[in-house]
Scaffold this motif. Structure first.
Motif, PDB file in Angstrom:
ATOM      1  N   LEU A  72      -4.622  74.458  17.779  1.00  0.00           N
ATOM      2  CA  LEU A  72      -3.346  73.955  17.283  1.00  0.00           C
ATOM      3  C   LEU A  72      -3.309  72.454  17.474  1.00  0.00           C
ATOM      4  N   PRO A  73      -2.780  71.691  16.503  1.00  0.00           N
ATOM      5  CA  PRO A  73      -2.781  70.233  16.630  1.00  0.00           C
ATOM      6  C   PRO A  73      -2.023  69.773  17.869  1.00  0.00           C
ATOM      7  N   GLY A  74      -2.729  69.090  18.771  1.00  0.00           N
ATOM      8  CA  GLY A  74      -2.166  68.672  20.046  1.00  0.00           C
ATOM      9  C   GLY A  74      -2.888  69.314  21.226  1.00  0.00           C
ATOM     10  N   GLN A  75      -3.635  70.402  20.985  1.00  0.00           N
ATOM     11  CA  GLN A  75      -4.308  71.099  22.074  1.00  0.00           C
ATOM     12  C   GLN A  75      -5.579  70.363  22.518  1.00  0.00           C
ATOM     13  N   TYR A  76      -6.150  70.841  23.618  1.00  0.00           N
ATOM     14  CA  TYR A  76      -7.343  70.207  24.169  1.00  0.00           C
ATOM     15  C   TYR A  76      -8.405  71.244  24.489  1.00  0.00           C
ATOM     16  N   VAL A  77      -9.601  70.752  24.828  1.00  0.00           N
ATOM     17  CA  VAL A  77     -10.698  71.600  25.282  1.00  0.00           C
ATOM     18  C   VAL A  77     -11.285  71.012  26.557  1.00  0.00           C
ATOM     19  N   ASN A  78     -11.974  71.843  27.319  1.00  0.00           N
ATOM     20  CA  ASN A  78     -12.787  71.377  28.434  1.00  0.00           C
ATOM     21  C   ASN A  78     -14.200  71.135  27.918  1.00  0.00           C
ATOM     22  N   ILE A  79     -14.754  69.977  28.237  1.00  0.00           N
ATOM     23  CA  ILE A  79     -16.114  69.637  27.830  1.00  0.00           C
ATOM     24  C   ILE A  79     -16.981  69.530  29.085  1.00  0.00           C
ATOM     25  N   ASP A  80     -18.044  70.318  29.135  1.00  0.00           N
ATOM     26  CA  ASP A  80     -18.974  70.244  30.262  1.00  0.00           C
ATOM     27  C   ASP A  80     -19.731  68.919  30.209  1.00  0.00           C
ATOM     28  N   VAL A  81     -19.796  68.226  31.334  1.00  0.00           N
ATOM     29  CA  VAL A  81     -20.563  66.980  31.422  1.00  0.00           C
ATOM     30  C   VAL A  81     -21.985  67.344  31.832  1.00  0.00           C
ATOM     31  N   PRO A  82     -22.962  67.139  30.955  1.00  0.00           N
ATOM     32  CA  PRO A  82     -24.334  67.588  31.245  1.00  0.00           C
ATOM     33  C   PRO A  82     -24.863  67.063  32.578  1.00  0.00           C
ATOM     34  N   GLY A  83     -25.480  67.976  33.332  1.00  0.00           N
ATOM     35  CA  GLY A  83     -26.125  67.606  34.573  1.00  0.00           C
ATOM     36  C   GLY A  83     -25.209  67.389  35.752  1.00  0.00           C
ATOM     37  N   SER A 100     -11.370  67.271  30.437  1.00  0.00           N
ATOM     38  CA  SER A 100     -10.514  67.850  29.393  1.00  0.00           C
ATOM     39  C   SER A 100      -9.989  66.766  28.471  1.00  0.00           C
ATOM     40  N   TYR A 101     -10.089  67.002  27.162  1.00  0.00           N
ATOM     41  CA  TYR A 101      -9.684  66.006  26.175  1.00  0.00           C
ATOM     42  C   TYR A 101      -8.986  66.663  24.987  1.00  0.00           C
ATOM     43  N   SER A 102      -7.942  66.011  24.515  1.00  0.00           N
ATOM     44  CA  SER A 102      -7.240  66.476  23.318  1.00  0.00           C
ATOM     45  C   SER A 102      -8.060  66.158  22.075  1.00  0.00           C
ATOM     46  N   PHE A 103      -8.011  67.052  21.113  1.00  0.00           N
ATOM     47  CA  PHE A 103      -8.602  66.765  19.812  1.00  0.00           C
ATOM     48  C   PHE A 103      -7.817  65.628  19.155  1.00  0.00           C
ATOM     49  N   SER A 104      -8.512  64.631  18.634  1.00  0.00           N
ATOM     50  CA  SER A 104      -7.842  63.625  17.817  1.00  0.00           C
ATOM     51  C   SER A 104      -8.035  63.936  16.335  1.00  0.00           C
ATOM     52  N   SER A 105      -8.887  64.896  16.040  1.00  0.00           N
ATOM     53  CA  SER A 105      -9.096  65.365  14.671  1.00  0.00           C
ATOM     54  C   SER A 105      -8.200  66.564  14.402  1.00  0.00           C
ATOM     55  N   ALA A 106      -8.088  66.908  13.125  1.00  0.00           N
ATOM     56  CA  ALA A 106      -7.231  68.031  12.736  1.00  0.00           C
ATOM     57  C   ALA A 106      -7.993  69.348  12.819  1.00  0.00           C
ATOM     58  N   PRO A 107      -7.290  70.464  12.977  1.00  0.00           N
ATOM     59  CA  PRO A 107      -7.955  71.773  12.965  1.00  0.00           C
ATOM     60  C   PRO A 107      -8.667  72.010  11.637  1.00  0.00           C
ATOM     61  N   GLY A 108      -9.681  72.862  11.692  1.00  0.00           N
ATOM     62  CA  GLY A 108     -10.361  73.270  10.469  1.00  0.00           C
ATOM     63  C   GLY A 108     -11.518  72.400  10.055  1.00  0.00           C
ATOM     64  N   GLU A 109     -11.906  71.423  10.876  1.00  0.00           N
ATOM     65  CA  GLU A 109     -13.009  70.525  10.551  1.00  0.00           C
ATOM     66  C   GLU A 109     -14.237  70.874  11.383  1.00  0.00           C
ATOM     67  N   ALA A 110     -15.402  70.889  10.759  1.00  0.00           N
ATOM     68  CA  ALA A 110     -16.637  71.147  11.489  1.00  0.00           C
ATOM     69  C   ALA A 110     -17.022  69.951  12.356  1.00  0.00           C
TER      70      ALA A 110
END
Length: 344
Positions: free
Chosen positions: A137-148, A154-164
């Motif tokens: 949903l626009p405004g939500q975020y994901v957790n991104i694993d930092v390699p190693g 955790s960061y909010s999407f700045s792009s819109a849903p539905g984009e590869a």
């Protein structure tokens, strides 16, 4: 349309998307997706499956009793998922945790496509999703694993849903786990993401909107604005983007592009630093125009560091500002992420 996309947003911030076939009840669609929404009777009698529909159109029929769902509750947006038959995509707030429903957030893999520094203030990270467009949903975020590192941020999407291809606006933290990794990151490297998460997202747009962004808290608003632009929204939207220094004003060009795409969109930037020559100095609360509040008939969205969020809430309380709805999210650099806070 033969099916609808239903977002189930649990109280712990986890969101899961299910497909609901035409004529199918939400409870049945959830069970088909192996998500055990609360229920006892499934006949509209007990009220155990009561949730809140935050957007979308649907039919509840008349095969339930008042004790399970009163008329006042119905008019307030409450629904029985055992009776709810969607007629469009919907967002449903589920008043329990995802684990209680025996589900969890999704896992995604992505490939770095671009790392773009903005002075010493922020980094724009673009990723190509390996399995196509993620649902959020626009405004939500994901957790991104930092390699190693064995850690995630955790960061909010700045792009819109539905984009590869997805993007994030990341605050640059000297010595920060993600910031340090990004200094040497190259296109083609792999990242793992978990989500989507968060109860900070754009609801149905039925009245003017006031967006208040602090620093990299701009990210979710870029996603929301893109969604509004694609939908051809005619609603009035005003964004105030506050930062500490001139160099912290990033992606202003991206904001400006929405002026042409959204006929009733306006924005203002504010810089707090005294030495700045910016035309608007001080705090966001000093630059909220009265007409943007629309005598309280406005939905306010606020994303920024805790001092900013607390200051805006206090400003509203002190001045008797009572918007129709007020959604906010705090983010704290290098803090453990939670439902309403994100680490940088």
């Amino acid at each position: 349309m033969s099916s609808y996309n239903i977002a189930l947003n649990f109280e712990d911030g986890v969101t899961r998307f299910i497909e609901c076939k035409a004529g199918e009840k939400v409870l049945d669609a959830a069970f088909r997706a192996r998500i055990n929404l609360p229920m006892d009777c499934s006949d509209g009698v007990c009220g155990t499956c009561k949730c809140r529909a935050e957007s979308g159109s649907y039919d509840l029929g008349d095969d339930y009793i008042d004790d399970a769902l009163s008329e006042d509750e119905k008019h307030g947006g409450l629904v029985l998922t055992c009776q709810m038959v969607p007629h469009s995509d919907c967002v449903i707030a589920v008043p329990t945790s995802s684990t209680a429903c025996k589900t969890a957030h999704g896992r995604f893999s992505a490939t770095v496509s671009k790392v773009e520094p903005h002075h010493d203030a922020a980094i724009v990270l673009e990723l190509d999703m390996d399995a196509g467009a993620p649902e959020f949903l626009p405004g939500q975020y994901v957790n991104i694993d930092v390699p190693g590192s064995g850690q995630h941020r955790s960061y909010s999407f700045s792009s819109a849903p539905g984009e590869a291809k997805v993007s994030f606006l990341i605050k640059k933290i000297p010595g920060g786990v993600m910031s340090t990794w990004l200094e040497a990151a190259q296109p083609g490297q792999k990242l793992d993401l978990h989500g989507p998460l968060g109860s900070f997202y754009l609801r149905d747009v039925r009245r003017p909107l006031l967006f208040l962004a602090g620093g990299t808290g701009l990210a979710p608003f870029l996603s929301m604005l893109e969604v509004l632009a694609r939908a051809g929204s005619q609603q009035k939207v005003h964004l105030i983007y506050g930062v500490t220094r001139d160099l912290d004003l990033v992606q202003v060009g991206a904001i400006d592009a929405f002026v042409a795409r959204l006929p009733n969109f306006s924005y203002a930037t504010v810089v707090a630093e005294e030495a700045s020559r910016h035309p608007r100095k001080g705090w966001v609360t000093q630059h909220i125009p009265a007409d943007a509040l629309n005598d309280g008939d406005v939905d306010v969205y606020l994303c920024g560091p805790p001092p900013m969020v607390d200051a805006v809430r206090k400003h509203f309380d002190d001045n008797g500002v009572k918007p129709n709805s007020f959604h906010y999210e705090k983010f704290t650099p290098n803090a453990a992420p939670g439902v309403s806070s994100k680490a940088a």
